[in-house]
Write an enzyme that holds these catalytic residues in place. Sequence first.
Site, PDB file in Angstrom:
ATOM      1  CG  HIS A 134      -1.689   1.246   1.432  1.00 14.89           C
ATOM      2  ND1 HIS A 134      -2.800   1.563   0.677  1.00 14.89           N
ATOM      3  CD2 HIS A 134      -1.509   2.286   2.303  1.00 14.89           C
ATOM      4  CE1 HIS A 134      -3.279   2.738   1.081  1.00 14.89           C
ATOM      5  NE2 HIS A 134      -2.516   3.190   2.051  1.00 14.89           N
ATOM      6  CG  ASP A 135       3.459   4.290   2.372  1.00 19.11           C
ATOM      7  OD1 ASP A 135       3.578   5.009   1.362  1.00 19.11           O
ATOM      8  OD2 ASP A 135       3.817   4.640   3.513  1.00 19.11           O
ATOM      9  CG  LEU A 136       6.813   0.081  -3.456  1.00 13.63           C
ATOM     10  CD1 LEU A 136       7.470  -0.904  -2.498  1.00 13.63           C
ATOM     11  CD2 LEU A 136       6.525  -0.604  -4.788  1.00 13.63           C
ATOM     12  CG  ASN A 165       7.623   1.527   4.064  1.00 13.24           C
ATOM     13  OD1 ASN A 165       7.990   1.676   5.232  1.00 13.24           O
ATOM     14  ND2 ASN A 165       6.480   2.020   3.619  1.00 13.24           N
TER      15      ASN A 165
END
Length: 254
Positions: free
Chosen positions: A182-184, A188
């Site tokens: 979801h938050d690439l 991360n």
Amino acid sequence: MPKQIPLPHLLQQQHPDVQLFQQSGCRILRHQHCHLNASRQVFKAEFWYKNNAVTGSAAGRGTTLFVRHDEQHMILRQYLRGGLPGKLLSNQFVFNGYQKTRAWREFFLLLEMHKLGLPVPEPVMAGIDRSGLIYRNYILIKRIPDAVDLHQKLTQQALSDELWVHLGGLISSFHEQQIYHHDLNIRNIMLDKQNQGWLIDFDKCARLTGDNWKAKNLQRLHRSLEKEQAQNERFFWSEKDWDCFIQGYEAKSR
């Protein structure tokens, strides 16, 4: 004292190494390799400070604690809301079943990916603390030894073409298994001492069907590189590096 209760039947079959406990309104998932007591206190910062077991912290949307137990280094994270809802409710979510909570979903997704051989941290415990229609949730995961995120790395030095190819293959390996992050973004993606890539923070992530979402996922990562390049005076990245990344991504997916 927490009471052990049975997991839902299908999950018990898929994950016989996971235990489920009930303590008042709190349900706790614990992997059998964990020797911590299954108590809601484990998810409180005070517990770790009282036991002199805090080894560091990281600021983000909330505070992430680095903790240690029996020489095992772990990360404790509380789920927080972002945007306007976060200003009003902070760590509170509307309860709609334990299996739909963010901690429960991330815990089992991490287990699933770990069994697939994907480079992700192992989950240790998760807690869902319910009060009526509201719940708060937490997760405790193993810390990746001697790893830094890609943002920190790129503010210090340029990466080789080979390493960018490796990182492209890393993301491709997740997409091959239909794992949507979801938050690439570059904060991360982690690199350890051997320059092996890892992916972290799977809150609100899932296994999806089809392929239409994959290009947008890559675009999100590309935007994060452009954003950090604009915001940092020293940032060792260029479009040539992205070309190497895509080369690695496409080679892995063939």
